[in-house]
Design an enzyme around this catalytic site. Structure first.
Site, PDB file in Angstrom:
ATOM      1  CG  ASP A 189      -0.108   0.379   2.460  1.00 26.04           C
ATOM      2  OD1 ASP A 189       1.024  -0.007   2.678  1.00 26.04           O
ATOM      3  OD2 ASP A 189      -0.821   0.765   3.345  1.00 26.04           O
ATOM      4  CD  GLU A 190       4.678   3.523   2.840  1.00 30.48           C
ATOM      5  OE1 GLU A 190       3.875   3.476   3.774  1.00 30.48           O
ATOM      6  OE2 GLU A 190       5.816   3.505   3.048  1.00 30.48           O
TER       7      GLU A 190
END
Length: 422
Positions: A114-115
């Site tokens: 998610d990054e």
DNA sequence: TCTGGGGTCCTAGGACCC
DNA sequence: TCTGGGGTCCTAGGACCC
């Protein structure tokens, strides 16, 4: 991405929007998918092990956060809805948001599901307004493609961008340059620096250093004295917002592992059968992962966590890389014999490191064949890898047992089978 | 009924080699 | 007859991150 797992779930269950929802716990029966309108379990009904992986901002308002034990979370917010994690779906959405970003800015460093870091240096528009318009464009594109919000920090380097991206969460956009460090960065707790964790921040606190500004003021000699030459010097640099790490668009994996925490602690002797089956299963999964990703590994390791949460690891390096479940199982079994097995266990894990690409090994094996035909008596460090390649390409007799389950391992009380180890 | 699962990197000591 | 210096690899543990 903002509360990524939870946000993905809210795409599927929009009627839960605005409610405290947490993701975590054990996978349940798959009935959820067939009856999505059925009553969802509440946190208060949950019994068992596990932690929260993500909480919606509504749930966070109750003090619930990721990493928190579910039982503790249930005490804080018993009404929160609890959904089990669906990693396949999260990975799908992960690929989707990264692709959306790549449409605009293709120099991307993957930092997990998610990054990401994005190098915007070569995006012309970043130089107009510090990147604010570009940031807004990125956010809009991600939302357009995925229906998800993210938070963006645009700064001169990765260290500052990471901090900046968290200043305005969720759905944030923060643009900073070095002139803003004093006003925007220095008031923050030292813990906000990526690389200062719970231990380091506690030690800093003991020195009277709470904020990044206080860390910046601390004499470098003191930091080096307290934290060592490398980490101490880094702390000083980080506090001043200095970071010259590049955005790395590709890196080879170093290890592949599988581990599992049991529903209830298991005893090495009394639960030997079950542990043995679990152990074999972990080895097969790791072997599967290796093959699917195209790697072989030379260092086979195990990880045990006892009931009191103390953790031990053992590993063993093989002469050649493997992705064979049987070989991994055998080596892991030898590791297991070097570990005390009196106390109950809560976790068992298997890891394979010292990876190399399976196709390159095969390639090497071929050229090695040619080489050995043409040059006799060549001896150097390279000989081993060539030999290793040969064996990896054509497994010897040791790889023959078809079913790892047949191996009498996880049996520290038995003497090792004759000739099994040296 | 505290505390998941998958990773990376660093340190430090010992073995071993030249 | 009292013990160098440099290098690599292996192993175990720990901090930290997503």
């Amino acid at each position: 991405m903002d509360a990524f797992y939870a946000s993905v779930e809210l795409l599927r269950y929009p009627h839960l929007r605005g409610l405290p929802v947490v993701i975590g716990g054990r996978r349940r029966s798959p009935e959820r998918d067939s009856a999505p309108q059925a009553v969802l379990p509440r946190l208060r009904d949950y019994a068992g092990r596990g932690v929260i992986t993500t909480a919606t901002y509504e749930a966070r308002a109750f003090g619930v956060h990721s990493g928190m034990g579910l039982m503790k979370a249930a005490a804080l917010c018993p009404e929160a809805l609890l959904l089990p994690a669906d990693f396949d779906e999260y990975r799908r959405m992960s690929r989707m948001f990264k692709a959306a970003v790549a449409e605009i800015a293709p120099v991307i460093e993957d930092r997990g599901i998610d990054e990401i870091y994005i190098d915007l240096t070569d995006c012309d528009s970043v130089h107009d307004d510090g990147g604010r318009a570009l940031g807004a464009q990125l956010k809009a594109r991600v939302h357009e493609r995925c229906g998800l919000t993210c938070s963006v920090g645009i700064t001169p380097n990765k260290l500052l961008s990471k901090i900046a991206s968290e200043l305005d969460k969720p759905d944030g956009l923060t643009v900073l340059d070095t002139r803003d460090i004093g006003s925007r960065i220095w008031p923050l707790p030292a813990r906000r620096i990526n690389g200062i964790g719970p231990k380091a921040s506690a030690r800093l606190e003991a020195l009277g250093i709470r904020t990044i500004g206080e860390l910046a003021e601390a004499p470098p000699t003191l930091l080096i004295d307290q934290f060592g030459r490398s980490y101490g010097a880094w702390l000083h640099e980080a506090a001043h917002g200095r970071d010259d790490r590049p955005v790395v668009t590709y890196s080879e994996p170093r290890s592949i592992s599988r581990e599992t925490t049991f529903e209830h602690d298991l005893h090495p002797r009394r639960d030997r059968e079950r542990l043995s089956a679990i152990f074999t299963n972990l080895c097969e999964k790791v072997a599967d992962d290796l093959r699917r990703k195209g790697y072989v590994g030379r260092t086979i390791g195990i990880k045990l966590r006892y009931e009191d949460f103390t953790t031990v690891t053992r590993d063993q390096t093989l002469p050649e890389g493997t992705a064979e479940a049987t070989l991994i199982r055998a080596a892991a079994g030898r590791c297991l014999k070097r570990v005390p097995l009196e106390r109950k266990l809560r976790l068992l894990g298997v890891r394979v490191g010292a990876l190399s690409r399976a196709d390159q090994i095969a390639q090497l094996a071929k050229s090695s064949l040619n080489l050995e035909e043409s040059t006799a008596g060549y001896a150097s460090g390279a000989t081993r890898s060539r030999t290793a390649a040969l064996h990896a390409a054509e497994p010897g007799p040791a790889a023959q047992p078809a079913d790892a389950r047949q191996l009498p391992l996880f049996d520290a009380l038995k003497p090792p089978p004759t000739g099994s180890c040296g």
